[in-house]
Design a protein around this motif. Structure first.
Motif, PDB file in Angstrom:
ATOM      1  N   LEU A 147     -17.455   1.371   3.961  1.00 52.20           N
ATOM      2  CA  LEU A 147     -16.697   2.373   3.734  1.00 52.20           C
ATOM      3  C   LEU A 147     -16.946   4.031   4.312  1.00 52.20           C
ATOM      4  N   ALA A 197     -15.417   4.927   7.510  1.00 53.82           N
ATOM      5  CA  ALA A 197     -14.046   5.508   7.372  1.00 53.82           C
ATOM      6  C   ALA A 197     -13.580   6.595   6.276  1.00 53.82           C
ATOM      7  N   LYS A 234      -8.383   9.127  12.189  1.00 57.20           N
ATOM      8  CA  LYS A 234      -7.264   8.594  11.416  1.00 57.20           C
ATOM      9  C   LYS A 234      -5.778   9.241  11.895  1.00 57.20           C
ATOM     10  N   ASN A 273      -0.563  -3.034  13.404  1.00 57.79           N
ATOM     11  CA  ASN A 273      -0.281  -3.859  12.240  1.00 57.79           C
ATOM     12  C   ASN A 273       0.418  -2.857  11.136  1.00 57.79           C
ATOM     13  N   ARG A 274       1.613  -2.358  11.545  1.00 57.22           N
ATOM     14  CA  ARG A 274       2.498  -1.308  10.799  1.00 57.22           C
ATOM     15  C   ARG A 274       3.624  -1.857  10.821  1.00 57.22           C
ATOM     16  N   THR A 326       6.569   8.882   6.892  1.00 56.40           N
ATOM     17  CA  THR A 326       5.134   9.083   7.221  1.00 56.40           C
ATOM     18  C   THR A 326       4.355   8.058   7.017  1.00 56.40           C
ATOM     19  N   LEU A 327       3.259   7.643   7.937  1.00 55.57           N
ATOM     20  CA  LEU A 327       2.334   6.708   7.732  1.00 55.57           C
ATOM     21  C   LEU A 327       1.061   6.793   8.247  1.00 55.57           C
ATOM     22  N   TYR A 328      -0.012   6.111   8.166  1.00 60.03           N
ATOM     23  CA  TYR A 328      -1.145   6.498   8.694  1.00 60.03           C
ATOM     24  C   TYR A 328      -1.572   5.087   9.425  1.00 60.03           C
ATOM     25  N   GLY A 383      -5.025   3.869  12.248  1.00 59.51           N
ATOM     26  CA  GLY A 383      -6.293   4.023  12.892  1.00 59.51           C
ATOM     27  C   GLY A 383      -7.245   4.029  11.684  1.00 59.51           C
ATOM     28  N   PRO A 384      -8.452   4.620  12.189  1.00 57.32           N
ATOM     29  CA  PRO A 384      -9.012   5.026  13.530  1.00 57.32           C
ATOM     30  C   PRO A 384      -8.981   3.957  14.547  1.00 57.32           C
ATOM     31  N   GLY A 407       6.391  10.845   0.696  1.00 60.92           N
ATOM     32  CA  GLY A 407       6.671  10.155   2.044  1.00 60.92           C
ATOM     33  C   GLY A 407       5.973   8.726   1.962  1.00 60.92           C
ATOM     34  N   ARG A 414      -2.510  -3.795   2.797  1.00 65.98           N
ATOM     35  CA  ARG A 414      -1.973  -3.190   4.071  1.00 65.98           C
ATOM     36  C   ARG A 414      -1.113  -2.032   3.956  1.00 65.98           C
ATOM     37  N   GLN A 441      -1.726   1.660   4.811  1.00 65.30           N
ATOM     38  CA  GLN A 441      -0.752   2.662   5.471  1.00 65.30           C
ATOM     39  C   GLN A 441      -0.213   3.845   5.042  1.00 65.30           C
ATOM     40  N   LEU A 447     -11.636  -0.116   5.849  1.00 62.09           N
ATOM     41  CA  LEU A 447     -12.741  -0.578   6.202  1.00 62.09           C
ATOM     42  C   LEU A 447     -12.406  -1.143   7.694  1.00 62.09           C
TER      43      LEU A 447
END
Lengths: 112, 271
Positions: free
Chosen positions: A18, A21, A50, A71-72, A83-85, A87-88, B63, B200, B204, B211
């Motif tokens: 953790l 991250a 990120k 993996n998205r 919007t999506l996140y 990485g890192p 969003g 997941r 996202q 992690l």
């Protein structure tokens, strides 16, 4: 008892992972979908950070941003934004595609 | 046509595998067929509604509404599968011996049936909404090639349903003394896989830390987009590049449900 052992080792694993991250910063990037193509087709992003990715769909039909490498997956409605996140990421090339129009909608994130 | 078939196959496969396993696991419960059918119809209707409101759902929670929605649907499905499995652990033996009356458990059986309907409905809702959007995109596209895409869609759907039927028919051939263990383990793995998928989506949406990403990379060895990869993904939640948090969710779901099943079993024996 096995269950307790498992739970406590999971907790330790979580605590270990953790820390890095949480310290990663976020960088913003935008992708545009037009005529079932990504603009830009190759997006250069920093590694180790990120990434907040904004996707703007200028087509009338919905598209699904999909990437096995990242993996998205996310559906973006026609004329919609999402919007999506991510990485890192480790340095490298990460391919993505628009699942609903995979013939033309191909692109990649390049983390460096 | 081939591309369309694959996309639709992939979406239908996951729902079909879930329904196939659940239908087999509950085939001895009176009236389970009707509830499964009701779940399928409700799921299809729900998928249409979700598809229409994709934009509205997506723009919720600054969003990341789509991720939240998916995670919640998956979360409910995990709880329902857990409930189902724990219920089966305590009632499975009674259902197995047809000579024995399950009359006393009718009330219980009814709530099990509504859980069943919910599991089936949610599976179709999630996978179906994407298929509806995809097919809508095709229908909205001008010009030729539409017929071949419709054919592709039908082919994909047929193959997906066939896979679901195959696992259903296969499970029913399992000898009785192994049957409840086999379906119990499959449902347990389904639930754990869904918990990992929920994680997941939350990663996202940046609502959970990832992690270590990826925890491992087996995409060269067993790609998710291959047919074995798709089937394994549907059955046990296979992910070629998972985040550490997904594994945590997977193992916690596995342990919690497994523990619940163990705990429910002796309670039955002592009756």
């Amino acid at each position: 008892m096995n269950f307790v052992k498992l739970a406590s080792s999971l907790f330790c694993l979580a605590a270990l992972l953790l820390a890095p991250a949480a310290s990663a910063e976020t960088a913003d990037y935008t992708l545009v979908i037009q005529d079932h193509r990504f603009q830009p087709p190759e997006l250069i992003v920093p590694s180790g950070k990120k990434i907040k990715l904004l996707i703007e769909n200028r087509d009338a039909t919905p598209e699904e941003f999909e990437s096995y490498a990242l993996n998205r997956e996310k559906v973006i409605s026609g004329q919609g934004k999402a919007t999506l996140y991510i990485g890192p990421l480790a340095p490298g090339r990460y391919q993505f595609f628009g699942e609903f129009n995979a013939d033309t909608a191909q692109g990649a994130l390049i983390a460096q | 046509m081939f591309g369309t078939a694959i996309i639709v196959f992939r979406e239908v496969l996951e729902a079909a595998l879930i329904i196939g396993i659940v239908a087999a696991a509950t085939h001895s419960i009176p009236g389970s067929r009707r509830w499964i059918l009701a779940g399928m119809l409700a799921g299809l209707a729900g998928a249409g509604v979700v598809a229409v409101f994709t934009d509205a759902i997506g723009s919720l929670a600054s969003g990341v509404g789509q991720e939240l929605f998916n995670a919640i649907v998956l979360g409910i499905a995990v709880l329902m599968l857990a409930w189902h499995n724990i219920w089966m652990s305590s009632h499975g033996a009674a259902l197995a011996s047809s000579a024995r009356s399950v009359g006393g458990d009718i009330r219980d059986g009814r709530s099990e049936c509504s859980v069943l309907m919910l599991i089936v409905g949610l599976a179709i809702l999630r996978e179906g909404a994407e298929t509806v959007l995809f097919l809508y995109g095709i229908a909205a596209t001008e010009g030729g090639g539409r017929t071949s895409m419709v054919l592709g869609g039908l082919t994909g759907m047929t193959l997906g349903i066939a896979a679901g039927y195959l696992i259903y028919a296969g499970l029913l051939r399992v000898p009785l003394r192994w049957f409840f263990t086999a379906t119990g383990v499959l449902v347990l793995l389904l639930a754990a896989g869904m918990a990992s998928q929920a994680a997941r989506f939350l990663i996202q949406a940046d609502l959970l830390p990832s992690l270590a990403v990826p925890l491992w990379d087996t995409s060269a060895f067993l790609p998710e987009e291959s047919v074995p990869g798709m089937v394994l993904r549907g059955l046990v939640g296979y992910d070629s590049r998972p985040a550490g948090m997904q594994l945590v969710f997977y193992l916690v779901a596995l342990a919690a449900i497994g523990f619940g099943m163990k705990w429910a079993k002796p309670a039955h024996k002592s009756k």
